[in-house]
Design a protein around this motif. Structure first.
Motif, short mmCIF file in Angstrom:
data_model
loop_
_atom_site.label_atom_id
_atom_site.label_comp_id
_atom_site.label_asym_id
_atom_site.label_seq_id
_atom_site.Cartn_x
_atom_site.Cartn_y
_atom_site.Cartn_z
N ALA A 82 9.68 -7.78 15.03
CA ALA A 82 10.33 -6.56 14.52
C ALA A 82 10.16 -5.40 15.49
O ALA A 82 11.11 -4.66 15.75
N ARG A 83 8.96 -5.26 16.06
CA ARG A 83 8.72 -4.17 17.00
C ARG A 83 9.55 -4.35 18.28
O ARG A 83 10.18 -3.42 18.76
N VAL A 84 9.55 -5.56 18.80
CA VAL A 84 10.28 -5.83 20.05
C VAL A 84 11.78 -5.63 19.85
O VAL A 84 12.43 -4.92 20.61
N THR A 85 12.34 -6.25 18.82
CA THR A 85 13.78 -6.12 18.61
C THR A 85 14.16 -4.71 18.19
O THR A 85 15.23 -4.22 18.53
N GLY A 86 13.28 -4.05 17.45
CA GLY A 86 13.55 -2.68 17.04
C GLY A 86 13.54 -1.68 18.18
O GLY A 86 14.15 -0.61 18.09
#
Length: 125
Positions: A82-86
Motif C-alpha cells: 500500500a505504501r509503495v503503490t500509494g
C-alpha cells in the motif's frame, strides 16, 4: 528436448564455452537465461490472448480493476504494498518490454561476473 530449443542451447553454450566454467555451471546459466526470456515472453503472450478474448487493452482492463486495487491497498494486510503503490504519483505502468530490458542487464552482469570469477567446479562421484 526439441530441435528448435537445441539450436538455442547450442548458441548459448557456445557463448559460455572456453571461459573455464564447469558443465553444470554452463547448463545452469543457459537455463537461467532461457527461463528469464521465456518468462517475459509468456506474459506478453498472455496479454495478447487476454486482449483478444476481452476486447480490452491492458490499460482498459486495468481501469476496470481500480476498485479492486483500491480495496487491496486500503486493507491493513499489505502495508508495504500500500505504501509503495500509494507513493506512485501516476500509478505503475507494467511495460513488459521495459521490464525485460531492466532485468536483462543485471542478469547479464551477473553472468559476466561468474565468467570472470568461476565458482569452484562441481564434482560428480
Amino acid at each position: 528436448m526439441l530441435p528448435a530449443l537445441m539450436v538455442h542451447a547450442e548458441w548459448a553454450l557456445a557463448a559460455l564455452d572456453g571461459h573455464g566454467l564447469d558443465p553444470t555451471t554452463m547448463l545452469d546459466l543457459h537455463v537461467l537465461l532461457y527461463s528469464y526470456v521465456q518468462g517475459i515472453a509468456v506474459h506478453l503472450e498472455r496479454e495478447a490472448q487476454a486482449e483478444a478474448a476481452t476486447g480490452l487493452s491492458e490499460d482498459q482492463w486495468m481501469d476496470h480493476q481500480t476498485p479492486a486495487l483500491q480495496a487491496i491497498t486500503a486493507a491493513t494486510q499489505y502495508p508495504v504494498f500500500a505504501r509503495v503503490t500509494g507513493s506512485l504519483k501516476n500509478g505503475y505502468d507494467l511495460d513488459l518490454d521495459t521490464l525485460f530490458e531492466f532485468g536483462l542487464k543485471p542478469l547479464l552482469d551477473g553472468i559476466a561476473a561468474i565468467i570472470e570469477n568461476p565458482p569452484p567446479r562441481h564434482t560428480t562421484l
